[in-house]
Design a protein around this motif. Structure first.
Motif, PDB file in Angstrom:
ATOM      1  N   GLU A   1      33.858  31.802  40.284  1.00  0.00           N
ATOM      2  CA  GLU A   1      35.147  32.482  40.322  1.00  0.00           C
ATOM      3  C   GLU A   1      36.230  31.423  40.316  1.00  0.00           C
ATOM      4  O   GLU A   1      35.989  30.255  40.625  1.00  0.00           O
TER       5      GLU A   1
ATOM      6  N   ARG B   1      43.084  35.868  38.528  1.00  0.00           N
ATOM      7  CA  ARG B   1      41.855  35.564  39.274  1.00  0.00           C
ATOM      8  C   ARG B   1      40.689  36.032  38.409  1.00  0.00           C
ATOM      9  O   ARG B   1      40.711  37.119  37.854  1.00  0.00           O
TER      10      ARG B   1
ATOM     11  N   GLU C   1      36.235  36.211  37.885  1.00  0.00           N
ATOM     12  CA  GLU C   1      34.872  36.075  38.407  1.00  0.00           C
ATOM     13  C   GLU C   1      33.899  36.308  37.265  1.00  0.00           C
ATOM     14  O   GLU C   1      34.198  37.038  36.323  1.00  0.00           O
TER      15      GLU C   1
END
Length: 122
Positions: free
Chosen positions: A53, A61, A63
């Motif tokens: 991540e 963000r 992941e």
């Protein structure tokens, strides 16, 4: 996205356990004339997984994860029996199963010669 490595590894491990068993390595017996033949197989397996991540600034963000498994099955020969005699006929890498079946007449001839010798001695 939640990363569940433990669940993933359990699924892969369960797969390997179900495939790498005696019945996979030593196949089902079959009859070829007077001979009982049992295939012997080499099984190779592998698996891998990874994830990560990251963030880029405050707005982004990310992941990700991935996993894979592979299995390879190769015949290596046959256990061949007739009455109380047992032989292993190897399958050559260059000829595969054809090499095994090419050796069956030789095996029959050897057994016939041995039987003839036994009858002569009796």
């Amino acid at each position: 996205m939640d990363l569940h490595f433990e669940e993933l590894l359990k699924q892969i491990t369960d797969f390997i356990k179900s495939e790498a068993k005696t019945e996979t390595i030593v196949g089902e017996q079959f009859q070829l004339g007077e001979f009982k033949c049992v295939p012997v197989i080499k099984v190779g397996m592998g698996f891998g997984s990874g994830g990560g991540e990251g963030t880029e600034g405050k707005a982004r963000r990310g992941e990700g994860m991935g996993a894979g498994a592979g299995i390879g099955i190769e015949p290596i020969g046959f256990l061949v029996s007739r009455e109380d005699e047992i032989s292993f006929l190897a399958a050559g890498k260059t000829h595969g199963l054809a090499a095994v079946f090419e050796k069956v007449p030789d095996l029959i001839e050897r057994i016939a010669k041995n039987k003839s010798k036994e009858e002569t001695m009796a």
